[in-house]
Design a protein around this motif. Structure first.
Motif, PDB file in Angstrom:
ATOM      1  N   SER A  22      44.604  20.689  56.502  1.00 46.23           N
ATOM      2  CA  SER A  22      43.855  19.696  57.274  1.00 46.23           C
ATOM      3  C   SER A  22      43.117  20.346  58.436  1.00 46.23           C
ATOM      4  O   SER A  22      41.913  20.103  58.647  1.00 46.23           O
ATOM      5  N   HIS A  23      43.809  21.184  59.206  1.00 46.19           N
ATOM      6  CA  HIS A  23      43.150  21.848  60.337  1.00 46.19           C
ATOM      7  C   HIS A  23      41.988  22.700  59.849  1.00 46.19           C
ATOM      8  O   HIS A  23      40.914  22.730  60.463  1.00 46.19           O
ATOM      9  N   ARG A  24      42.204  23.388  58.751  1.00 46.64           N
ATOM     10  CA  ARG A  24      41.151  24.235  58.192  1.00 46.64           C
ATOM     11  C   ARG A  24      39.928  23.412  57.785  1.00 46.64           C
ATOM     12  O   ARG A  24      38.786  23.758  58.116  1.00 46.64           O
ATOM     13  N   PHE A  25      40.168  22.291  57.099  1.00 50.58           N
ATOM     14  CA  PHE A  25      39.051  21.473  56.621  1.00 50.58           C
ATOM     15  C   PHE A  25      38.229  20.921  57.777  1.00 50.58           C
ATOM     16  O   PHE A  25      36.990  21.011  57.775  1.00 50.58           O
ATOM     17  N   VAL A  26      38.891  20.333  58.770  1.00 49.56           N
ATOM     18  CA  VAL A  26      38.121  19.675  59.835  1.00 49.56           C
ATOM     19  C   VAL A  26      37.409  20.688  60.717  1.00 49.56           C
ATOM     20  O   VAL A  26      36.331  20.397  61.255  1.00 49.56           O
ATOM     21  N   CYS A  27      37.970  21.886  60.867  1.00 49.85           N
ATOM     22  CA  CYS A  27      37.269  22.907  61.645  1.00 49.85           C
ATOM     23  C   CYS A  27      36.023  23.379  60.909  1.00 49.85           C
ATOM     24  O   CYS A  27      34.966  23.593  61.529  1.00 49.85           O
ATOM     25  N   GLU A  28      36.127  23.546  59.595  1.00 52.60           N
ATOM     26  CA  GLU A  28      34.941  23.926  58.817  1.00 52.60           C
ATOM     27  C   GLU A  28      33.870  22.844  58.904  1.00 52.60           C
ATOM     28  O   GLU A  28      32.680  23.134  59.049  1.00 52.60           O
ATOM     29  N   ARG A  29      34.296  21.578  58.831  1.00 53.96           N
ATOM     30  CA  ARG A  29      33.339  20.488  58.919  1.00 53.96           C
ATOM     31  C   ARG A  29      32.755  20.376  60.335  1.00 53.96           C
ATOM     32  O   ARG A  29      31.560  20.088  60.503  1.00 53.96           O
ATOM     33  N   ALA A  30      33.565  20.632  61.353  1.00 55.23           N
ATOM     34  CA  ALA A  30      33.061  20.607  62.728  1.00 55.23           C
ATOM     35  C   ALA A  30      31.968  21.644  62.912  1.00 55.23           C
ATOM     36  O   ALA A  30      30.954  21.394  63.583  1.00 55.23           O
ATOM     37  N   ALA A  31      32.147  22.820  62.313  1.00 55.95           N
ATOM     38  CA  ALA A  31      31.123  23.862  62.407  1.00 55.95           C
ATOM     39  C   ALA A  31      29.807  23.383  61.791  1.00 55.95           C
ATOM     40  O   ALA A  31      28.722  23.658  62.325  1.00 55.95           O
ATOM     41  N   GLU A  32      29.905  22.660  60.686  1.00 52.77           N
ATOM     42  CA  GLU A  32      28.692  22.128  60.067  1.00 52.77           C
ATOM     43  C   GLU A  32      28.021  21.112  60.989  1.00 52.77           C
ATOM     44  O   GLU A  32      26.800  21.118  61.152  1.00 52.77           O
ATOM     45  N   LEU A  33      28.816  20.216  61.587  1.00 55.40           N
ATOM     46  CA  LEU A  33      28.254  19.194  62.463  1.00 55.40           C
ATOM     47  C   LEU A  33      27.644  19.813  63.721  1.00 55.40           C
ATOM     48  O   LEU A  33      26.632  19.319  64.237  1.00 55.40           O
ATOM     49  N   LEU A  34      28.263  20.881  64.209  1.00 55.24           N
ATOM     50  CA  LEU A  34      27.768  21.542  65.416  1.00 55.24           C
ATOM     51  C   LEU A  34      26.678  22.562  65.113  1.00 55.24           C
ATOM     52  O   LEU A  34      26.082  23.132  66.035  1.00 55.24           O
ATOM     53  N   ARG A  35      26.456  22.804  63.816  1.00 58.07           N
ATOM     54  CA  ARG A  35      25.411  23.709  63.350  1.00 58.07           C
ATOM     55  C   ARG A  35      25.582  25.112  63.913  1.00 58.07           C
ATOM     56  O   ARG A  35      24.637  25.757  64.380  1.00 58.07           O
ATOM     57  N   LYS A  36      26.824  25.579  63.861  1.00 61.76           N
ATOM     58  CA  LYS A  36      27.146  26.934  64.276  1.00 61.76           C
ATOM     59  C   LYS A  36      28.143  27.518  63.287  1.00 61.76           C
ATOM     60  O   LYS A  36      28.946  26.789  62.687  1.00 61.76           O
ATOM     61  N   PRO A  37      28.145  28.832  63.104  1.00 63.38           N
ATOM     62  CA  PRO A  37      29.168  29.438  62.246  1.00 63.38           C
ATOM     63  C   PRO A  37      30.554  29.234  62.839  1.00 63.38           C
ATOM     64  O   PRO A  37      30.733  29.332  64.066  1.00 63.38           O
TER      65      PRO A  37
END
Length: 412
Positions: free
Chosen positions: A194-209
């Motif tokens: 869960s932590h892994r998924f939401v962090c990856e998605r947060a990066a997409e929303l924030l438009r940063k690696p």
């Protein structure tokens, strides 16, 4: 219809993975596309082993339920899944390439997901004492799936794997070092998928690696944990050797004075079994409120003046805010706080209370956004001039399916 009918068709348009999440008296399942995350079938068998087990499932546009025979367990659900449910999901089930299993505890042996063989099964069994409510039923699901699909690869995805990047100063307890050296007693952490998924998605929303971001992820459900993620890697997390440490949870106590255990045994005569039951099943929101472990029920009761419900929610929010503030130490710079899990995704009240206690760190809630982002929605809940807090619905099933597909069909 037999297992061979579900073997992968190399000419099919897309692969499918069956994901299983076994609890002590439940079995969740989902059939999905590992690339898009689209679900074709999902459901849960509940109250398994009891007098009135129930199977509920849904496919696109349809919901179903079936009362099972008294005492029906995990194997019965999987038999029905193979015989009836997957058969009714054709052609979606016709290119099944793997069965992915959520396994809570993998100890230090697993830093990544793995294809299951006998050595993996033995290792999961060895970790059962560290997650007694989770690993044994997980093994039940694995054995039942192997029997049902003997020719299809089985993959284990571990909650603990994501946290194998913790530095020693974060995972070691201040105990005699021999306990770590000989028994591997240390902090392991949970909810890794869960932590892994939401962090990856947060990066997409924030438009940063993700490798450039520092994120604090709060998975809030009946089980709850918070993780500090620096440059895409877990560097601290609230759950420890077992899923009991850290935040206040539905029925688990979270952090307590270890001396309490001695007091319960010596002064009150509690057995180890009674202490375990007290800390795992009778504490947390339920224990404080003396009403319920369900946050929704507690919020409603608190609004009606129930003092126990008010107190339980106050302690829950305070403990979470304190952990988030503490994790600014390993991160130094926080690019976003992410709320997920049933409570994190849906509780307007909890999110508001927690962020209000973090206003000294620059968090200011946008009330309109906070109220609107629920029930599967995602987005920012803080003001434009505030530090960033996001709500992102978790999708552990998709993480498990992706890992399973990557292991059995590398490069696809």
């Amino acid at each position: 219809m037999g297992e061979s009918d579900y073997l992968a068709d190399p000419m099919a348009d897309s692969s499918r993975v069956l994901v299983l999440n076994s609890g002590s008296s439940s079995l969740k399942f989902a059939l999905l596309d590992p690339h898009s995350g689209e679900q074709y079938l999902s459901g849960i068998g509940e109250a398994l082993g009891g007098p009135e087990p129930l199977l509920t499932w849904k496919s696109p546009g349809q919901k179903h339920s079936r009362q099972l025979d008294s005492g029906a367990a995990h194997g019965v659900v999987i038999d029905l899944l193979v015989r009836d449910l997957l058969a009714g999901s054709q052609p979606a089930a016709g290119n099944l390439i793997a069965v992915g299993h959520r396994v809570v505890h993998g100890g230090e042996q697993f830093a990544h997901s793995v294809v299951i063989d006998q050595k993996v099964i033995d290792a999961i069994a060895e970790c059962a004492a560290l997650a007694p409510l989770h690993n044994p039923p997980g093994l039940l699901g694995i054995h039942a799936a192997i029997n049902a699909f003997p020719e299809i690869p089985q993959v284990a995805v571990f909650d603990t794997a994501f946290h194998q990047t913790l530095p020693r100063h974060a995972y070691l307890y201040a105990l005699p070092y021999a306990l770590y050296r000989d028994q591997r007693i240390r902090r392991y952490g949970m909810h890794g998928s869960s932590h892994r998924f939401v962090c990856e998605r947060a990066a997409e929303l924030l438009r940063k690696p993700l490798r450039e971001l520092n994120i604090i992820s709060a998975h809030l459900g009946n089980g709850a944990s918070v993780t500090a993620v620096r440059n895409g890697q877990s560097v601290d997390t609230s759950m420890g050797l077992t899923p009991m440490e850290g935040l206040v949870m539905g029925t688990r106590c979270g952090d307590i004075d270890p001396g309490l255990l001695l007091h319960l045994g010596d002064a009150l005569g509690f057995s180890l079994e009674k202490i375990s039951s007290l800390l795992n099943r009778e504490s947390g929101l339920l224990g404080i409120s003396q009403l319920s472990n369900d946050c929704r029920e507690l919020e409603s009761a608190a609004a009606d003046g129930h003092e126990g419900a008010k107190l339980a929610l106050e302690i829950f929010c305070y403990r979470l805010a304190k952990y988030i503030a503490a994790y600014t130490v390993p991160l130094q710079r926080v690019d976003a706080v992410v709320f997920t899990g049933g409570i994190g995704e849906n509780s307007i009240f909890v999110r508001e209370q927690v962020l209000h206690q973090l206003r000294h760190l620059g968090f200011h809630v946008d009330a309109k956004h906070n109220e609107s982002i629920r029930f599967g929605a995602e987005g920012r809940i803080t003001a434009a001039d505030s530090a960033v807090a996001l709500v992102i619905p978790t999708n552990e099933e998709w993480v498990i399916a992706r890992d399973a597909a990557a292991l059995v069909r590398p490069g696809e």
